[in-house]
Write a protein that holds these residues in place. Structure first.
Motif, PDB file in Angstrom:
ATOM      1  N   PHE A 248       0.889  -8.462  -2.208  1.00 31.28           N
ATOM      2  CA  PHE A 248       0.760  -8.530  -3.652  1.00 31.28           C
ATOM      3  C   PHE A 248      -0.101  -9.722  -4.059  1.00 31.28           C
ATOM      4  O   PHE A 248      -0.249 -10.686  -3.311  1.00 31.28           O
ATOM      5  N   GLU A 249      -0.674  -9.609  -5.243  1.00 35.09           N
ATOM      6  CA  GLU A 249      -1.397 -10.690  -5.903  1.00 35.09           C
ATOM      7  C   GLU A 249      -2.448 -11.320  -4.969  1.00 35.09           C
ATOM      8  O   GLU A 249      -3.226 -10.609  -4.346  1.00 35.09           O
ATOM      9  N   THR A 273      -1.844   0.204  -1.304  1.00 34.71           N
ATOM     10  CA  THR A 273      -0.868  -0.889  -1.315  1.00 34.71           C
ATOM     11  C   THR A 273       0.412  -0.426  -2.018  1.00 34.71           C
ATOM     12  O   THR A 273       0.545   0.752  -2.366  1.00 34.71           O
ATOM     13  N   GLN A 276       2.071  -2.470  -7.719  1.00 40.57           N
ATOM     14  CA  GLN A 276       1.493  -3.721  -8.212  1.00 40.57           C
ATOM     15  C   GLN A 276       1.841  -4.002  -9.677  1.00 40.57           C
ATOM     16  O   GLN A 276       1.336  -4.964 -10.257  1.00 40.57           O
ATOM     17  N   ASP A 279      -1.110  -4.844 -12.126  1.00 32.62           N
ATOM     18  CA  ASP A 279      -1.701  -6.180 -12.082  1.00 32.62           C
ATOM     19  C   ASP A 279      -3.144  -6.108 -12.598  1.00 32.62           C
ATOM     20  O   ASP A 279      -4.020  -5.510 -11.967  1.00 32.62           O
ATOM     21  N   TYR A 293      -2.231   2.764  -5.370  1.00 30.15           N
ATOM     22  CA  TYR A 293      -0.830   2.332  -5.259  1.00 30.15           C
ATOM     23  C   TYR A 293       0.097   3.213  -6.103  1.00 30.15           C
ATOM     24  O   TYR A 293      -0.319   3.799  -7.108  1.00 30.15           O
ATOM     25  N   SER A 295       3.393   3.615  -8.654  1.00 28.42           N
ATOM     26  CA  SER A 295       4.059   2.789  -9.653  1.00 28.42           C
ATOM     27  C   SER A 295       4.809   3.683 -10.631  1.00 28.42           C
ATOM     28  O   SER A 295       4.845   4.902 -10.478  1.00 28.42           O
TER      29      SER A 295
END
Length: 386
Positions: A248-249, A273, A276, A279, A293, A295
């Motif tokens: 992350f990040e 990934t 997130q 983000d 990703y 989510s």
């Protein structure tokens, strides 16, 4: 028995049933809410409290009452507050928020806690993880891989405290992974590991060898071939088609940068990934796009944020959305059971589904999983795939 006696008895019976009927209508089902309303995480507790108020307003029922108790993000305080809730006759509680707060809750019998944590390993037997866990995320990634017939997927996992959680989720989701690598977060070690995973030095040597061979050959049009090769960094492919990065990040950006340095591009291989939480900084990282990703439902999240901001003039924490949905989930299950939660353990063992703002909650065998959406960021734009 004369007619007057019979009439008196009949009247008493009617009054008894009517009294009980009105009493049942007035009886409220009490649900606990264990959150930090003091201590270092009190602002998170305030955000959750506001979200719960929003949910209760939307449900608009007099059959449900939320009783809030402070955890101070401390296991001992959490246990004390949980016991206070039990003394009030409560056997179902939303919270605690943090995994560390669950430490002593197995001391309490006949009570279920819907924790905000997304960890599923080493939970007390009376705690159900309701966060967006890694199994839910891998189930969503698996669907994307299968829909697009993508094979040869490798998994990169940092050497942190959630290695075992991810191992369990890989097994449970049955996602096809060709190889799993555990990497160090320290930049130099990370770069060296990525070079090995991608066979960077071998591919770089392949390029140098081919240039040398051409330069010393009599091949037709070799100058043009040499010119084309000099535009490359390596020669030869890697042994995977997609790569899942459990980071992350800034740490995620470090891994993707190391992959780019090793001449592995998201234009050629799928960079995937974990959740997130939209983000925004990833939008501007064009070099690592497209990146994919799983989510929650973004449209619902944006509508929720807008309403929260209008009501409270501040930004909500993303966990407050989960608390909003958990109130709805509890009301739904209570309604299905005629507001009788006396056999609380069986309620969460039965198969059920609930559509919240996050997505669909699937409940079975004292577990909650989420049906998530899948997104990609490409050309500085977030795109929903499903």
């Amino acid at each position: 028995m004369n007619k007057i006696s019979k009439l008196i008895i009949s009247t008493m019976i009617i009054i008894f049933y009517l009294t009980n009927s009105y009493a049942n209508e007035d009886t409220k089902l009490k649900i606990g809410l264990l959150i930090p309303i003091s201590g270092e995480n009190y602002e998170l507790g305030q955000s959750i409290t506001k979200a719960v108020r929003m949910a209760m307003k939307d449900i608009n029922t007099d059959k449900l009452e939320i009783i809030i108790k402070d955890t101070k993000s401390d296991p001992a305080t959490t246990l004390k507050s949980a016991n206070e809730l039990k003394l009030e006759g409560i056997n179902l509680t939303i919270g605690p928020v943090f995994f560390e707060s669950l430490k002593y809750l197995d001391e309490i019998e006949d009570m279920i806690f819907l924790s905000f944590t997304n960890q599923t390993i080493d939970l007390p037997k009376n705690v159900i993880s309701s966060g967006v866990n890694s199994t839910s995320q891998l189930n969503t990634i698996k669907k994307f891989l299968e829909d697009n017939e993508i094979d040869n997927t490798i998994f990169l996992i940092p050497k942190l405290n959630y290695e075992e959680e991810l191992k369990k989720s890989i097994k449970k989701s049955r996602i096809k992974i060709s190889k799993t690598h555990f990497y160090e977060k320290e930049p130099t070690k990370l770069t060296n590991q990525i070079e090995k995973i991608t066979n960077y030095k071998i591919r770089k040597q392949n390029l140098e060898d081919e240039l040398y061979r051409l330069e010393n050959s009599n091949e037709f049009n070799k100058e043009k071939k040499i010119e084309q090769l000099k535009m490359k960094y390596t020669l030869g492919d890697v042994r995977f088609n997609s790569i899942i990065i459990a980071d992350f990040e800034e740490s995620l950006k470090s891994v993707t940068t190391s992959l780019l340095y090793s001449d592995v591009s998201p234009k050629d291989k799928y960079f995937i990934t974990l959740n997130q939480w939209f983000d925004k900084s990833l939008i501007n990282e064009k070099d690592i796009q497209p990146i994919y990703y799983p989510s929650i439902n973004k449209d619902n999240f944006e509508k929720y944020k807008l309403r929260y901001q209008l009501d409270f003039e501040e930004e909500p924490n993303h966990l407050s959305l989960l608390s909003y949905d958990l109130v709805g989930l509890v009301y739904y299950l209570s309604f299905k059971n005629n507001f009788d939660l006396s056999d609380i353990n069986k309620i969460f063992k039965r198969k059920n589904s609930f559509k919240g703002k996050i997505g669909i909650f699937d409940i079975k065998n004292n577990e909650i999983n989420h049906r998530l959406n899948f997104y990609k960021i490409e050309n500085k734009e977030l795109i929903k795939i499903f």
